[in-house]
Every structure is written in structure tokens, then in C-alpha cells.
Design a protein around this motif. Structure first.
Motif, mmCIF file in Angstrom:
data_model
loop_
_atom_site.group_PDB
_atom_site.id
_atom_site.type_symbol
_atom_site.label_atom_id
_atom_site.label_comp_id
_atom_site.label_asym_id
_atom_site.label_seq_id
_atom_site.Cartn_x
_atom_site.Cartn_y
_atom_site.Cartn_z
ATOM 1 N N TYR A 123 56.549 -18.418 40.983
ATOM 2 C CA TYR A 123 55.111 -18.162 41.052
ATOM 3 C C TYR A 123 54.839 -16.811 41.725
ATOM 4 O O TYR A 123 54.093 -15.980 41.213
ATOM 5 C CB TYR A 123 54.434 -19.297 41.819
ATOM 6 N N MET A 124 55.497 -16.597 42.859
ATOM 7 C CA MET A 124 55.255 -15.348 43.588
ATOM 8 C C MET A 124 55.761 -14.147 42.794
ATOM 9 O O MET A 124 55.120 -13.095 42.750
ATOM 10 C CB MET A 124 55.917 -15.431 44.970
ATOM 11 N N ARG A 131 53.544 -10.946 41.371
ATOM 12 C CA ARG A 131 53.836 -9.547 41.755
ATOM 13 C C ARG A 131 54.139 -8.697 40.527
ATOM 14 O O ARG A 131 53.717 -7.537 40.447
ATOM 15 C CB ARG A 131 55.028 -9.519 42.717
ATOM 16 N N ILE A 176 59.437 -9.094 46.488
ATOM 17 C CA ILE A 176 60.090 -10.348 46.081
ATOM 18 C C ILE A 176 61.162 -10.728 47.103
ATOM 19 O O ILE A 176 61.244 -11.876 47.557
ATOM 20 C CB ILE A 176 60.698 -10.205 44.673
#
Lengths: 165, 616
Positions: free
Chosen positions: B274-275, B279, B592
Motif C-alpha cells: 500500500y505504501m 509513493r 520505501i
């Protein structure tokens, strides 16, 4: 024939009067309607028995079908409720909920090494913009999706799901 | 005057029937005749083709018992794809037009009721299912197909939750209309929407008929396609004896239970996915790239997150832009640019030709074939160390070093790193990329040493660099962590390919050079608390409009923590109008890794890296 020849015949004093009798009574001890009545009775008993059996079987058949249907519906409902639950665990939903609660990400981890007790890293206060990836207030997807369908099915009433090819 | 003959005969017959003996005899004869008929019939049924007659009478009925498609979860058991029971509501407009009656036998009242049907039904459907009243009405009242023939099938609602269908059916039944046919049509639910959609794929109806004459529901792409047979399971069936009046009680019933589909646990970590997705999407928008890819994996080959943007929502595949569907990380092959220099450097270090401190004289340009190759930064002859060549991303210096290897050796190393063949990750349509063989020209050898003249997929490239981070051992990337049957029995999953490519010492030396490069790029990549090793790539791409190199593929790769690598993150952006990997992709790698490293309990770095000279 002479009169002497008839002299040997015994003549009762009071002769029995003649009466008409039926032929059936003469040939059988039972009334003539007994046989068809017995046949009809047997047939009726058989038909009633079959009817009762058929009714019972059908009743049980309906009950079985109803229970099978209920079991299927319950398993389907379970699957749909599970899907709605899965939706609540999605990262988007969790990020949104956390954001609504005022939570922000802290990338500065501190580790405690066991059994030495050594502490690695130093915690730090954060303002919420340290991790740009999750610094912005997350929003739920706006486009209708399958999970929307499931969610709405639980909350509002749309009963359609996406994902259908 | 005598009686007519017939009357006399009847009288005689009645007189005879009136006799008990005659009646009993007649009844007996009738019973015997009946018994004879039954016997003959029995003889015919049992004596001639008994099996066929039994089959006709019993009419074995087969009821399909569909297998439930397996579930796909991430590494922590979070559901990525699951099947939800649903109903497809269809109708026969021809039946609805007469409400199931023969037109000629309809009374006026029947006709009026049938005419009102589509409107009333459309109203109920709109209330229950939402949607447009007119659309429902048109479907219900259109009785001719495009060819002018009778229209006997139309889909009113493609998928309705099963338990809601009961209420709807009750409402329709109360109206007294017929012509509706619910069909089992399970939907595949992807609770996370677009997350990992490219990997998961989507479901479609196969264009080819199956043995039952139906169009089977099948995986359309991604793992849904490549694992379709295992996920689908095998449908079962119940065969029971039935007469025209229904199932025969106590009759034979044979149930073949369905073999439920196998469920898979992937190596993906959904929150990280998800992250990473968030990004990458931001980077693609900011850089005005055509699309972007990001992969985070452990150095041991486990893919943790694999993103592409733009992407699609498999829940509504029909609305997706076809250009966004696919698996770019496995299918898009491109010239990797300067990230490739890591592999060239690893080869020459492993061969013992150089070490991080080796001194190299690097001219301003170098002749290659019938032309010259120079660096992206103009310079005269400079004295660079091997580390300096990597940090300054010198094409000329890299060519100089690679010429110390034979072509066979160079190709051997690159094949060892996994280039030129699919990784075998299990995604459909994975590309091999292009790796020239040892018969290539000297110019081609020069080109591939710095990332041109060959093509790779992002998966190949990240796995190759992970080899350097993994002490020189290549582990093919994998997505499937485990698999189980519906009863929980483990199912074997493919093992990764493992091979040593370079020595551990060479791996350590290249890592230290990558760490030096990260310090040079610290303005663009700074993972707080952790040492990282990185390399940028800014490949040029031919613009088909002019046939010239003017498009850019910026990329950046990072491994962390540099002292004992665990994660590798690789970001590639396609077709940015300008910029570089350091400018566009490095911040993405940084962000990340910044969230990923603490997430896996990686302790912050405590030691200071060695400072390596770039010049001499």
C-alpha cells in the motif's frame, strides 16, 4: 297310472307353504355386495396409505430442500460477511481509520536487544510529515469496487458486487 | 309378435351375469387377463433390454457441485482475492411478454397483466438493486434480437448477493410473473482494490466452451491465470435416481465431493504494498512519466511489494483502461542504463581485475566500433578509482574495465545474474529480455557493460542486484510462500533457483562501493538511521516519433542495511520528459526503505561506513 300306485305317498297333515328364495342366498352364505366392498375397501386403504406416504415423503422432501437452501444461504451470508470483514482490514481502511484518530507514522524505531538489554536507535517525536508516503491523510477509494459493494451491502443496501467479469 | 333379437340376447346375457358363477368367472377372467398383461409387460421390461428400460425409468439426474476457488492471501494471511457466492439474474423476455402463457389462449385480463409486467418488474429491480429503471424496462420488453429472432436471454443483474436474492425473488413471485432465472455466478472479490492488482490479475469468462457447453469462469491474467487450474479445484457432482415426479426416495445417490481449490499465501506484504503504491503513484505524477514500477524484495528472493502505476481495479475489470492492465515488472523489457554497471563491476571485481581502490585512467572518450563513447559529464582524462568509476557512473571507465573480461566471461556472469531468461517467478507472459551471446561485436560488448544493447525486466534487474547484496548468491525471485488444500494439507510450491555467481568477498567490495555512491547522493537519498548502498540509472530510449534517443527511463536501486543487506528496492519510471534516476527515482527508494526497514525489525546501523577514495 292307477290310484293304488299313489297310495304309498305320505301326505303331511299340514303342508309347508312354498316361498320364494333368492338364487344368491341359495348359492352363498355372504351377501352379494361383500366382495366388491372388500375390494373397494382394500383399494381405498391402499390409496390412502399411498397418499399418506406420498404426503410424508413430499413433506420431508420440502423440509430437506428448505434446510439445504437455508444452509446454502447461511454459508453465502457467511462468505459475504467475511468479505465485509476483510474490507475492514485493508491497508487503505486502516490508514484512513488511523488518520481519523489523529495517528501519524513514526519511522524512528528503537530496538531492545535481549538478553543484553542493549538499546539500538533513539526514538524521536514526530510531526506527521516524516514519512511522505503516509503523511497525507488517506482517503478511501472513491470509485465503486467490489469491496464498496460488500461494505454497502452491510450498511446501506446495494446488493451488487463488482468483480464480475 | 316376437322381441327383437338383440333385446333377447341382452336379456340372456343379463340373465347369465345375474348368475353368481358367471360373475365370478368373469371377474376371474378379467383378473387373469390383467395379470397376463402385467406379466407380459414385466417380461418385456425385464427380458428385453432391462438396462435400457431401467435407465429410461430412473432418469439419473446429475447435479453439479461447484468447487470453491482458492483464496489468495499475503504473507500475514490478509485476503487478497476470495470468492463470494452471488446470483446472476437473467430473464426470458419472450416468456415475460406473455407471462408464460400461450398468446392465443390469453384473456383480456391476462393480456393487460402481461403488458404491465415489464414496468412493474423494472420498478422492483430498481428498488432492490439500484440502477436505471429505463435500462431494466428496455431489457424486459425487448423480445427481438439484432437478427430479428426471438430474444430468449437477457442479463438483468450480473451479480447479486445470494442472500438478498431471496427477498427479491419473493417480491417477484408475489407479483405473479414468470420468466426469471437466477444462475449461480460467484464473484471474485479483491478487498484491497488496486493493491497488487497486476500480480493478482482478474477473472473473465473463457472465450472457449468447456465440456458442458458453458463458458468457464477463469483467470484472465496474473496469478489468477497462471494458477488457474490449482485455484479452480475440480467440480463435484451428485447423481441421483429420479422419475418424472422427482427424486425417488431411497433411490441410489452417488455424491462426488468437489475438490476445493488450493489456497495460496504470497510473499507480498500488503501494508508495504500500500505504501509503495502510494509513493510510486506520486512519483509518476510528479515526473510526468508514462508509467512506473517499484519492487521491494528480500535479498533471499522474497518479493514483498511489487507496484505499477497506473494500474487497475480487478473488481471492475470492464471499466479498466487496457493500457493499465498487465504486469510491467515481468513483461516490460528495457535497456537498464547505469544500474547495469553494478553487474559489470561485480564481474571484474570477482575476477580479481580490480578492487574498490584500484586506480584507473579514464579518458574523456573511448573508441568503440566506428564511433566514440563518452560520459554524461564532460571531462578530459581523469584518474578515477574503481569506486570512482561506479560513483561517477563513468561509461568510459566501465568500458575500460569490462574489456579486461572476455566476451564469454561477461556473458557468463550476466547469465549467472539471471539476465536473458525469465526468472520463473510464476507470472504469465514473463519476458526473457535480450542478452547478446558471446559472438557479439566489441561495440555491443562495450554497450552492454554500461546498460545499453541489452534489455531486462525490472524483476531480472532487481534479482541480479540482490545477488550482490546476498553475498554473491543468486536466488530467483518468488511470490508464492506456501499453498494448502481446503483441509489445510500443505501443497508443494516451486523452490527458487539458487546459485553462486560471485564470491562473498567480491560482493562485499561492490556493496562498499554502492554505499560510497549513496553518500554521494545523500541529498536525494537519506534513509535516516540506516546505511544503504545504491546505484542510479538514466537510460535513454528511442522516441518512435523521431527515431532518436530523447526519452528517459530514470531508475534507482537501493540495498539496506548496507552492512548486512536484507532489503532491495528498485524503482523504474518510463518516459519521463527529462531528469534522472537520482532526481526522480531515488527519493522513492528512500521513502520505501524508510518505512520498510523498521517494519521488519531491522536494527538501525551503528557502525560508520568506510570512506573510499574516488580519485587518485
Amino acid at each position: 297310472m292307477s290310484a293304488v300306485e299313489y297310495a304309498d305317498v305320505v301326505v303331511p297333515h299340514k303342508p309347508v307353504p312354498l316361498r320364494a328364495i333368492s338364487g344368491r342366498a341359495a348359492s352363498s352364505r355372504w351377501p352379494k355386495a361383500t366382495f366388491p366392498i372388500a375390494l373397494l375397501s382394500m383399494l381405498a386403504v391402499g390409496m390412502i396409505g399411498q397418499l399418506l406416504l406420498q404426503t410424508k415423503i413430499q413433506e420431508q422432501g420440502f423440509e430437506l430442500a428448505g434446510l439445504q437452501n437455508e444452509a446454502y444461504e447461511l454459508s453465502a451470508q457467511q462468505a459475504i460477511l467475511q468479505a465485509a470483514l476483510d474490507k475492514q482490514f485493508t491497508p487503505q481502511q486502516l490508514a484512513y481509520s488511523a488518520s481519523q484518530l489523529g495517528m501519524v507514522a513514526n519511522p524512528y524505531s528503537t530496538l531492545l536487544v535481549l538478553p543484553t538489554g542493549e538499546i539500538i536507535g533513539s526514538g524521536a517525536k514526530v510531526r506527521g510529515n516524516e514519512v511522505p508516503i503516509i503523511s497525507k491523510a488517506p482517503t478511501l477509494p472513491s470509485n465503486p469496487t467490489a469491496d464498496d459493494g460488500v461494505r454497502d451491502a452491510m450498511q446501506v443496501n446495494p446488493q451488487t458486487l463488482g468483480g464480475q467479469p | 309378435m316376437s322381441k327383437p333379437r338383440s333385446t333377447r340376447n341382452n336379456s340372456i346375457w343379463q340373465a347369465k351375469l345375474g348368475q353368481p358363477y358367471t360373475r365370478a368367472t368373469t371377474l376371474l377372467v378379467l383378473l387373469i387377463a390383467f395379470a397376463v398383461v402385467l406379466s407380459v409387460r414385466c417380461l418385456y421390461i425385464q427380458g428385453f433390454d432391462p438396462a435400457g428400460n431401467a435407465a429410461k425409468a430412473l432418469e439419473p439426474v446429475s447435479l453439479p457441485l461447484p468447487a470453491t476457488r482458492g483464496t489468495i492471501t499475503d504473507r500475514s494471511g490478509q485476503v487478497l482475492a476470495e470468492s463470494v457466492p452471488a446470483i446472476r439474474l437473467t430473464a426470458d423476455p419472450t416468456i415475460i411478454a406473455t407471462n408464460g402463457m400461450i398468446r392465443e389462449s390469453m384473456s383480456l385480463a391476462d393480456r393487460l397483466k402481461a403488458q404491465a409486467g415489464p414496468g412493474l418488474i423494472a420498478g422492483i429491480l430498481t428498488t432492490h438493486l439500484g440502477g436505471d429503471y429505463q435500462t431494466y424496462y428496455d431489457k424486459l420488453s425487448t423480445t427481438k434480437n439484432e437478427a430479428g429472432g426471438e430474444l430468449r436471454y437477457t442479463v438483468l443483474a450480473p451479480s447479486i448477493l445470494t442472500y438478498s436474492n431471496l427477498d427479491l425473488q419473493d417480491k417477484l413471485s408475489d407479483l405473479g410473473y414468470v420468466g426469471f432465472f437466477p444462475e449461480q455466478a460467484p464473484v471474485r472479490n479483491y478487498p484491497n482494490g488496486t493493491l497488487a492488482a497486476n500480480i493478482l490479475g482478474y477473472m473473465v469468462y473463457s472465450p472457449e466452451l468447456d465440456q458442458e457447453g458453458k463458458y468457464p469462469w477463469t483467470g484472465g491474467d496474473g496469478l489468477e491465470l497462471s494458477l488457474n487450474a490449482q485455484l479452480s479445484g475440480i467440480d463435484g457432482e451428485e447423481i441421483f435416481e429420479a422419475s418424472p415426479y422427482g427424486r425417488i426416495p431411497m433411490g441410489t445417490s452417488v455424491v462426488t465431493e468437489p475438490q476445493e481449490g488450493i489456497s495460496y499465501e504470497l510473499t507480498l506484504d500488503l501494508p508495504l504494498q500500500y505504501m509503495q503504491d502510494q509513493r510510486l503513484a506520486e512519483a509518476v505524477k510528479n515526473s510526468r512519466a508514462k508509467f512506473g514500477m517499484a519492487i521491494t524484495m528480500t535479498v533471499h528472493g522474497e518479493i514483498l511489494a511489487i507496484s505499477s502505476y497506473p494500474t487497475f481495479d480487478p473488481n471492475s475489470i470492464g471499466e479498466a483502461d487496457s493500457a493499465h492492465i498487465g504486469i510491467p515488472a515481468a513483461r516490460f523489457s528495457y535497456e537498464p542504463g547505469s544500474v547495469q554497471k553494478l553487474l559489470t563491476m561485480a564481474a571484474v571485481v570477482d575476477k580479481g581485475i580490480v578492487n574498490p581502490h584500484s586506480r584507473v585512467v579514464v579518458p574523456g572518450k573511448i573508441e568503440s566500433g566506428d564511433s566514440y563513447i563518452n560520459d554524461s559529464w564532460r571531462h578530459d582524462t581523469v584518474h578515477l578509482t574503481a569506486t570512482g568509476i561506479l560513483v561517477r557512473s563513468s561509461n568510459v571507465g566501465t568500458i575500460t574495465l569490462s574489456r579486461q573480461l572476455s566476451k564469454e566471461e561477461l556473458v557468463g556472469y550476466l547469465e549467472g545474474f539471471g539476465l536473458g531468461s525469465p526468472t520463473g517467478i510464476g507470472l504469465p507472459g514473463e519476458e526473457s529480455g535480450f542478452l547478446p551471446d558471446a559472438s557479439m561485436s566489441g561495440q555491443t560488448r562495450d554497450n552492454i557493460s554500461f546498460g545499453q544493447g541489452l534489455s531486462v525486466t525490472a524483476l531480472q534487474e532487481v534479482a541480479a542486484v540482490a545477488t550482490i547484496a546476498n553475498k554473491g548468491v543468486y536466488v530467483s525471485p518468488r511470490l508464492i510462500r506456501s499453498a494448502t488444500t481446503s483441509s489445510g494439507t500443505p501443497v508443494d510450491v516451486p523452490s527458487p533457483t539458487v546459485r553462486r555467481v560471485i564470491s562473498e568477498e567480491a560482493s562485499q567490495q561492490v556493496l562498499s562501493m554502492m554505499e560510497e555512491l549513496a553518500q554521494e547522493h545523500s541529498r536525494n537519498i537519506n534513509v535516516k538511521g540506516y546505511r544503504v548502498g545504491t546505484k542510479s540509472g538514466t537510460a535513454q530510449k528511442i522516441d518512435p516519433k523521431c527515431g532518436c534517443y530523447r526519452l528517459i527511463i530514470p531508475s534507482y536501486i537501493g540495498v539496506a542495511p548496507a552492512e548486512d543487506p536484507y532489503l532491495v528496492t528498485y524503482v523504474v519510471l518510463d518516459n519521463t520528459p527529462g531528469g534522472s534516476g537520482t532526481q526522480w527515482a531515488a527519493p522513492v527508494v528512500q521513502d520505501i526503505l524508510q518505512v520498510a526497514l523498521p517494519r521488519y525489525g531491522i536494527a538501525p546501523s551503528t557502525a560508520t561506513p568506510e570512506d573510499l577514495p574516488l580519485f587518485w
